[in-house]
Motif scaffolding. Structure first.
Motif, short mmCIF file in Angstrom:
data_model
loop_
_atom_site.label_atom_id
_atom_site.label_comp_id
_atom_site.label_asym_id
_atom_site.label_seq_id
_atom_site.Cartn_x
_atom_site.Cartn_y
_atom_site.Cartn_z
N GLY A 185 40.35 45.93 37.87
CA GLY A 185 40.97 44.92 38.72
C GLY A 185 40.33 43.55 38.57
N PHE A 189 42.83 41.26 36.75
CA PHE A 189 43.50 40.43 37.76
C PHE A 189 42.45 39.61 38.54
CE2 PHE A 189 45.81 44.47 37.29
CZ PHE A 189 47.00 44.00 36.75
N SER A 191 42.34 36.59 39.58
CA SER A 191 42.84 35.74 40.66
C SER A 191 43.04 36.53 41.94
CB SER A 191 44.16 35.08 40.23
OG SER A 191 43.96 34.26 39.10
N THR A 192 43.43 37.80 41.82
CA THR A 192 43.59 38.65 43.00
C THR A 192 42.24 38.92 43.64
OG1 THR A 192 45.53 39.70 42.00
CG2 THR A 192 44.44 40.87 43.81
N VAL A 193 41.24 39.22 42.81
CA VAL A 193 39.90 39.46 43.34
C VAL A 193 39.34 38.20 43.98
CG1 VAL A 193 37.53 40.11 42.71
CG2 VAL A 193 39.45 41.30 41.67
N ARG A 195 40.74 36.21 45.83
CA ARG A 195 41.24 36.03 47.20
C ARG A 195 40.48 36.89 48.21
NH1 ARG A 195 46.30 36.90 44.45
NH2 ARG A 195 47.24 34.91 43.86
#
Length: 498
Positions: A185, A189, A191-193, A195
């Motif tokens: 992850g 991803f 950018s997701t982390v 957040r």
């Protein structure tokens, strides 16, 4: 023959002097890195250029590899010896290796591009989450290990039962799965982390404070074991926990990519090296101790309990176990089949002794002798001996069911248990000796085992042992009184109920 050494701490007067040097070293481990850190803060922040990113990748990857090496060696030793308290150390270093590996791979310009800044509404906005993954992974590489290291000292039941073994396997697999999911992850991803609120105030300070508290708690508990044992490996583990507490503090204060920021990497490296050194010492000591005692007893000896090999008089419980019908089978089977048969049955009996905290004195062909209660025990080892007899009953029952399915004959067993005073010590040569018990108690336990055939039961327990057994452990059924060779009066005997 030279006198045998003692396993455990020497008897000495506890005073301020015993704490003075360790306290000075501990204080130095806390203060000196912080003083260096304060000095490094005076240097300007360095930019994260390509060369710096490569340096970061190499250093962190090596730290992760060493932490993984510690985790694998400790986990292997803990699972083989069923020392599940030690497994928490392995889980701590495994989590450190996993999260720090993601921290290394998140270095800008390696797998993830350097963060790009754009102006949105008159302010800068980071378009990529590489730095966030870098920071979150750094926090988790210290905080999660702190949880495991502190959990090692919880007052839980660490006996190697099937339930505990199952939970240990689930915990290991769960942690591995978590590290894999987080790694994929974070790198796939970012950018997701980015957040995740972990880097948003006040969470970094909450996590840091809690992590430092957990490391200091682990260091304090480990220092008590060091104070009791005076073993170098215990002191090395205290040093590792203190260094990690410093690393947790410097991580939150230092500007990213500054000279001061590099110090927490160095502190983690020193902590892992210290742990690796203590591990090699512990494994070497275990190899020496385990020819006398079970892994459970080794844990207590290494934690500070004393086991004197030079000789002492103690009240303990002796267990003799013997197979029934194996001699007749030995005349019918090939030699290889006989050895295989004995290894499976006698090996199962020995495993039961170890699982219940006993000391395996010796193998006796198709049987064994074990000692219980050498280390402090309210029942003088009677509870452990009775639990062992129950475990042997279950283990041999399972082996017999497997033999019946193959059309083979069952093999019975008998166990004799007696509590009394013996002489304990290491007997033999300095390079090859056995920890054994000598005295009338040993002879009585052996003769009680032979009564199993006469009374058609699989266990005979003397009254001396029976009166010490906790009723919650098992129900004992009286068999009456029996004459014992060497005893002036008949002995009241019991058997373990089903």
């Amino acid at each position: 023959m030279t006198a045998a050494p003692a396993l455990g701490p020497p008897h000495s007067k506890v005073g301020v002097g015993r704490w003075l040097l360790p306290l000075a070293v501990a204080l130095g481990l806390m203060v000196i890195p912080l003083a260096i850190f304060a000095w490094l803060l005076t240097f300007p922040v360095r930019a994260a250029d390509a060369a710096l990113g490569f340096e970061h990748l190499v250093i962190v990857t090596n730290i992760s590899f060493l932490a993984l090496l510690v985790a694998v060696l400790v986990a292997r030793s803990a699972l083989e010896q069923k020392a599940y308290r030690l497994l928490f150390v392995a889980l701590g270093f495994l989590s450190m290796a996993g999260f720090f590996a993601v921290h290394a791979l998140a270095t800008p310009g390696v797998l993830l591009p350097a963060p790009a800044l754009t102006i949105v509404g008159g302010s800068y906005r980071q378009e990529h989450g590489a730095d966030s993954v870098l920071g979150i992974s750094a926090f988790l590489s210290l905080f999660i290990p702190a949880l495991f290291f502190a959990a090692r000292y919880l007052p839980l039941d660490w006996r190697p039962t099937p339930r505990v073994a199952r939970r240990a396997r689930i915990t290991v697999l769960g942690l591995v799965a978590l590290l894999i999911v987080y790694g994929i992850g974070g790198l796939r991803f970012p950018s997701t982390v980015a957040r995740l609120p972990l880097l948003d105030p006040p969470w970094p300070y909450v996590v840091t404070a809690l992590g430092i508290a957990l490391f200091l708690f682990a260091a304090w508990r480990q220092s008590l074991e060091y104070h009791a044992s005076r073993l170098p490996m215990q002191g090395a583990q205290v040093a590792a926990f203190l260094l990690l507490a410093d690393a947790q503090f410097t991580l939150i204060i230092a500007p990213v990519w500054s000279w001061a920021w590099w110090e927490y990497h160095v502190l983690m490296l020193l902590a892992v090296i210290s742990a690796l050194w203590s591990l090699f010492i512990e494994l070497d000591r275990r190899r020496g101790f385990e020819r006398f005692v079970s892994p459970a007893v080794v844990d207590r000896v290494l934690a500070g309990d004393r086991l004197d090999l030079a000789g002492e008089r103690r009240v303990v419980t002796i267990l003799f176990g013997d197979l029934r019908g194996s001699t007749a089978l030995a005349d019918q089977l090939p030699a290889e089949a006989v050895v295989e048969l004995l290894n499976s049955y006698v090996g199962a009996m020995a495993s039961c002794v170890f699982d219940c905290g006993g000391i395996l004195d010796k193998f006796l062909g198709d049987g064994l002798m074990a000692i219980f209660g050498v280390l402090p025990d309210a029942s003088q080892g009677a509870d452990g001996a009775v639990r062992t007899a129950q475990a042997i009953r279950r283990a041999i029952g399972q082996l017999n069911r497997e033999r019946l399915e193959r059309g083979q004959a069952e093999i019975g067993f008998g166990v004799g248990i007696h509590t009394g005073e013996v002489v304990l010590g290491a007997v033999g040569l300095p390079r090859r000796s056995d920890y054994t018990a000598i005295g009338d108690t040993v002879n009585t336990a052996s003769r009680l085992e032979s009564l199993c055939k006469e009374y058609h039961v699989d266990s005979v327990v003397s009254a001396d042992a029976a009166q010490l057994v906790n009723p919650a452990v098992c129900a004992l059924q009286p068999l009456g009184s029996a004459p014992i060779r060497g005893k002036a009066e008949p002995v009241d005997i019991f058997t373990i109920g089903r």
